[in-house]
Motif scaffolding. Structure first.
Motif: not given
Length: 472
Positions: A157-159, A178-181, A195-199, A212-214
């Motif tokens: 996990i990077v962000a 970025l080439n991630g998911n 409700v609390t939402v996390q991603s 790099k930008d995200i």
């Protein structure tokens, strides 16, 4: 009879349905926590029905129903104490009426969301009701952050992005090259009905991904536009080192030769160390942090130089072997450049010459096409240097036409002889007069020291003529 019974039953159902629609309520009411909300209800056209009582029922789920307010014209208003809204609900009018039994809820909470039923007790048709849905909105608190990671080959996990205490649940998305998911958002129901939402965003981080930008983008019903959180990825890695400056042309006696140790790392490198493979640094070499300066190249420089760079995660190194030449290496780049420059100059010169030729030819063609601006050349006259024939000989003698040597001379108006007494010079219009064959009219006589000469003017311009001389 059976058909008539079916028609009557269908008509009764239609009538009951239309009667059920006579209780007027708001289909949906939206509110925020802490506000006061009004739920309206009316029975405008009871007809022959007699209104006896009205009740408000709170339905949190399909199986949980609770009376929260009741009004009877004889017994008045009542608010059950077991109601979850006790103390916060009341009829709008005091005293209330059956014609307008609307209620107001103060200091609404997220748990107050649900279905509210306004039910009339009528006689003789029975109970009739209308349903309002109370929708509670809660603006969420949004935040996003990057996570410092170490370069590697395993996805981590990077962000992380979070929208907490919202109602309804927020929507989270990611924007990056970025080439991630991105992971599937995780929803958590809170005790206050929010409700609390996390991603999260996962990636196998590489050194090139550092900085790099995200961006995390949160959308919610309570916000007029999505909220965006731009971030920069943080990837830590040991130093990456490269030595530059050696051009493979270090010769004996060369001065001002340099090697530079370029490094990159996160955290920033703290130390730079120069050394040689033999362990001894030549005396003519000066170390200036990440730069190695050679004052004068000699045989002691003929070695391998090593640069080591360290940071908190480790170190990186690079090395380069210097070969000292006897004489400077002849560079072919300059001669090649000269040849290329010469070819280009020749091409330009040829283009200039060709352009000049074309322009000259165009000028000549224009001059040819124009009308003449000068007088055309005059006819030529032929002289004979042979013996002058006698005047008594006839002109028709063929031998008189024989000439040993001839000389052509342009004939102009100045060659036409005229009498000194008359001082008359033929004009251009006189020359245009057609000539006759009569000798008396066509010949002019002129007296000289050697005799009298006759010159005929019967020749046209552009042709040769001969006048026989007569000597007296």
């Amino acid at each position: 009879m059976n058909m008539s019974g079916l028609l009557i039953a269908l008509l009764l159902l239609i009538i009951q349905g239309s009667l059920a629609q006579r209780v007027r309520v708001d289909a949906e009411v939206v509110s925020y926590p802490g506000q006061a909300v009004t739920l309206r209800c009316q029975f405008p056209n009871p007809g022959e029905n007699q209104l006896t009582q009205v009740s408000w029922i709170f339905e949190q789920t399909d199986v949980e129903r609770t009376n929260i307010a009741v009004f009877h014209p004889k017994f008045g208003a009542n608010y059950p104490t077991k109601s979850p809204l006790y103390g916060r609900v009341r009829f709008v009018t005091d005293p209330p009426t059956l014609e307008n039994p609307s209620i107001q809820i103060t200091d609404v909470k997220m748990t107050d969301e649900g279905r509210y039923i306004c039910e009339y007790a009528t006689y003789p048709s029975g109970n009739e009701q209308g349903v309002s849905s109370l929708v509670m909105l809660a603006k969420p608190k949004n935040m996003a952050t990057t996570i410092t990671v170490t370069a590697g080959t395993t996805p981590v996990i990077v962000a992380r992005c979070e929208s907490s205490n919202g109602r309804p649940a927020a929507t989270i998305s990611w924007s990056t090259a970025l080439n991630g998911n991105e992971t599937t958002p995780m929803k958590t129901d809170n005790a206050d009905n929010t409700v609390t939402v996390q991603s999260t965003y996962m990636l196998a981080p590489q050194p090139a991904d550092n900085g790099k930008d995200i961006s995390c983008i949160v959308s919610h019903r309570t916000m007029s536009k999505p909220e965006t959180f731009p971030m920069k990825l943080v990837v830590e890695y040991p130093p990456q080192v490269q030595i530059v400056g050696y051009d493979n042309n270090w010769y004996r006696g060369r001065t001002s030769a340099f090697l530079t140790c370029q490094s990159d790392g996160n955290p920033h490198p703290t130390t730079v160390t120069w050394k040689t493979l033999s362990g001894l640094m030549p005396e003519t070499v000066q170390v200036q942090e990440n730069r190695l300066a050679v004052q004068k190249v000699d045989d002691t420089i003929n070695t391998t130089f090593i640069c080591e760079v360290k940071n908190s995660l480790g170190y990186g190194r690079d090395q380069i072997t210097v070969f000292v030449r006897e004489f400077p290496e002849t560079r072919q780049g300059s001669s090649t450049g000269g040849i290329i420059g010469g070819i280009i100059c020749v091409i330009i010169l040829i283009a200039i010459i060709a352009t000049t030729i074309v322009m000259v030819r165009k000028c000549q063609r224009k001059n040819i096409d124009r009308p003449p601006t000068h007088k055309p050349p005059p006819p030529t006259k032929t002289y004979s240097y042979s013996d002058r024939p006698s005047i008594n000989e006839p002109e028709s003698d063929p031998e008189l036409m024989h000439h040993d040597t001839e000389k052509e001379e342009p004939m102009t108006d100045h060659l036409v002889y005229y009498d000194d007494k008359d001082h008359h010079e033929p004009s251009w219009e006189d020359n245009k007069t057609p000539y006759h064959d009569d000798r008396d009219e066509d010949e002019d006589r002129m007296t000289g020291e050697e005799g009298i000469y006759y010159i005929t003017s019967s020749a046209t311009r552009g042709s040769s003529f001969m006048s026989p001389a007569v000597i007296v």
